[in-house]
Scaffold this motif. Structure first.
Motif, mmCIF file in Angstrom:
data_model
loop_
_atom_site.group_PDB
_atom_site.id
_atom_site.type_symbol
_atom_site.label_atom_id
_atom_site.label_comp_id
_atom_site.label_asym_id
_atom_site.label_seq_id
_atom_site.Cartn_x
_atom_site.Cartn_y
_atom_site.Cartn_z
ATOM 1 N N UNK A 221 67.201 55.910 -46.395
ATOM 2 C CA UNK A 221 67.977 55.029 -46.166
ATOM 3 C C UNK A 221 69.077 54.983 -47.455
ATOM 4 N N UNK A 222 70.264 55.301 -47.419
ATOM 5 C CA UNK A 222 71.306 55.200 -48.599
ATOM 6 C C UNK A 222 71.970 54.014 -48.988
ATOM 7 N N UNK A 223 71.778 52.961 -48.026
ATOM 8 C CA UNK A 223 72.397 51.697 -48.082
ATOM 9 C C UNK A 223 71.706 50.821 -49.042
ATOM 10 N N UNK A 224 72.263 49.477 -49.005
ATOM 11 C CA UNK A 224 71.627 48.448 -49.937
ATOM 12 C C UNK A 224 71.458 47.144 -49.282
ATOM 13 N N UNK A 225 71.641 47.176 -48.004
ATOM 14 C CA UNK A 225 70.969 45.659 -47.395
ATOM 15 C C UNK A 225 69.561 45.861 -46.864
ATOM 16 N N UNK A 226 68.860 44.838 -47.547
ATOM 17 C CA UNK A 226 67.463 44.954 -47.407
ATOM 18 C C UNK A 226 67.052 44.449 -46.170
ATOM 19 N N UNK A 227 67.688 43.623 -45.438
ATOM 20 C CA UNK A 227 67.200 43.102 -44.234
ATOM 21 C C UNK A 227 67.563 44.455 -43.143
ATOM 22 N N UNK A 228 68.638 45.028 -43.245
ATOM 23 C CA UNK A 228 68.953 46.331 -42.355
ATOM 24 C C UNK A 228 67.680 47.261 -42.769
ATOM 25 N N UNK A 229 67.384 47.620 -43.881
ATOM 26 C CA UNK A 229 66.394 48.520 -44.211
ATOM 27 C C UNK A 229 65.162 48.333 -43.679
ATOM 28 N N UNK A 230 64.618 46.995 -43.440
ATOM 29 C CA UNK A 230 63.553 46.600 -42.847
ATOM 30 C C UNK A 230 63.607 47.129 -41.183
ATOM 31 N N UNK A 231 64.608 46.596 -40.596
ATOM 32 C CA UNK A 231 64.845 46.838 -39.299
ATOM 33 C C UNK A 231 64.728 48.272 -39.082
ATOM 34 N N UNK A 232 65.349 49.065 -39.755
ATOM 35 C CA UNK A 232 65.675 50.657 -39.710
ATOM 36 C C UNK A 232 64.210 51.098 -39.951
ATOM 37 N N UNK A 233 63.173 50.692 -40.936
ATOM 38 C CA UNK A 233 62.073 51.380 -41.062
ATOM 39 C C UNK A 233 61.181 50.997 -39.688
ATOM 40 N N UNK A 234 61.230 49.822 -38.918
ATOM 41 C CA UNK A 234 60.552 49.852 -37.793
ATOM 42 C C UNK A 234 61.242 50.826 -36.554
ATOM 43 N N UNK A 235 62.620 51.062 -36.719
ATOM 44 C CA UNK A 235 63.186 51.910 -35.738
ATOM 45 C C UNK A 235 62.746 53.337 -36.184
ATOM 46 N N UNK A 236 62.744 53.559 -37.359
ATOM 47 C CA UNK A 236 62.186 54.988 -37.731
ATOM 48 C C UNK A 236 60.867 55.300 -37.023
#
Length: 289
Positions: free
Chosen positions: A7-22
């Motif tokens: 994940x090349x972005x900086x939003x921590x909340x979105x990163x956590x959501x994205x980890x679960x989606x991954x």
């Protein structure tokens, strides 16, 4: 071959959501980037550990010479325990000042030689720190006095958190460091090149060159008595996520060369588009050959 998403972005909340989606979408690992004045990656990964069960978690990558090894050891240990042993540490020298001044606004770049010394000592020290047992260490840059008080918990993984290290092929000092650890994050210096230009490296680094380097690593690890231990070869790249046949065709030559991890990333995506791009690419699943 296993597949990770960066994940090349900086939003921590979105990163956590994205980890679960991954994890739901079949990826094997999820990575976030680590800056100097930036979103804290280990806090983000700690939160991601609590919403995932299988996927491995790590940074791409940690500039170990810029960190206090005892603090980095504590952060990685904490996430390793929260995730029940799913952490990967990706370690490098960090970006030099002549490539990115933004990363050196708080201190001066001591130069590649000193950063290499700090990397070696930092990695050595963390091997001890992760065990949470009394020890002593005396290096050129770091020291640790023996103590038996207030020792933290040990990491879950044995004998250490898997440590992938940046190495420049065919620069032997750099590559010998790589061979002592658990994985290679490749840089390439074309013959006759003055320095390491990222664009030229991407243009000239091929699966054939990777295969040559991998053969050397295997030989060196045999010489060190490490030939029977797991070792990963990393390749970062970009696939479309639309045509599985085309994506597999991009990845397959690297797998045939001996690469064990494909890390999907596109650092060219503008900041305002990182979230929708990342969500779509993660949901499309990994480019399995």
């Amino acid at each position: 071959m296993q597949h990770g998403f960066i994940y090349t972005g900086s939003d921590p909340a979105f990163a956590v959501e994205l980890a679960a989606l991954a994890e739901e979408s079949g990826w094997d690992a999820f990575f976030v980037w680590e800056g100097i004045w930036a979103t804290d990656p280990w806090s983000t990964l700690a939160a991601a550990a609590m919403v995932t069960e299988r996927i491995r978690l790590g940074t791409m990558l940690s500039p170990v010479p810029r960190r206090r090894p005892w603090e980095l050891a504590g952060q990685t240990m904490t996430v390793d325990r929260l995730s029940n042993g799913r952490v990967i540490l990706s370690a490098g020298l960090g970006v030099p000042a002549d490539v990115e001044e933004r990363f050196w606004i708080f201190e001066d770049d001591p130069g590649r030689r000193v950063r290499a010394e700090l990397l070696d000592e930092g990695l050595e020290l963390m091997q001890q720190l992760w065990q949470a047992e009394p020890f002593e260490y005396e290096g050129e840059h770091y020291r640790a006095r023996r103590t038996e008080a207030m020792l933290p918990p040990a990491i879950v993984q044995e004998p250490r958190i898997p440590t992938w290290v940046v190495g420049v092929w065919p620069r032997m000092r750099s590559m010998r460091r790589v061979a002592r650890y658990d994985g290679w994050i490749p840089n390439y210096a074309p013959p006759g090149a003055d320095g390491i230009d990222p664009v030229e490296q991407q243009r000239t680094y091929t699966p054939e060159i990777a295969a040559e380097a991998i053969a050397w690593i295997r030989s060196e690890r045999q010489r060190l008595g490490l030939g029977d231990r797991p070792f990963d070869i990393v390749q970062e790249g970009t696939t479309g996520g639309v045509d599985r046949v085309a994506d597999a065709a991009v990845v397959r030559p690297w797998a045939d060369a001996g690469v064990t991890w494909w890390l999907e990333a596109d650092w060219r995506v503008p900041a305002e588009r990182v979230a929708p791009y990342s969500r779509a690419r993660v949901l499309a699943g990994p480019p399995r050959p």
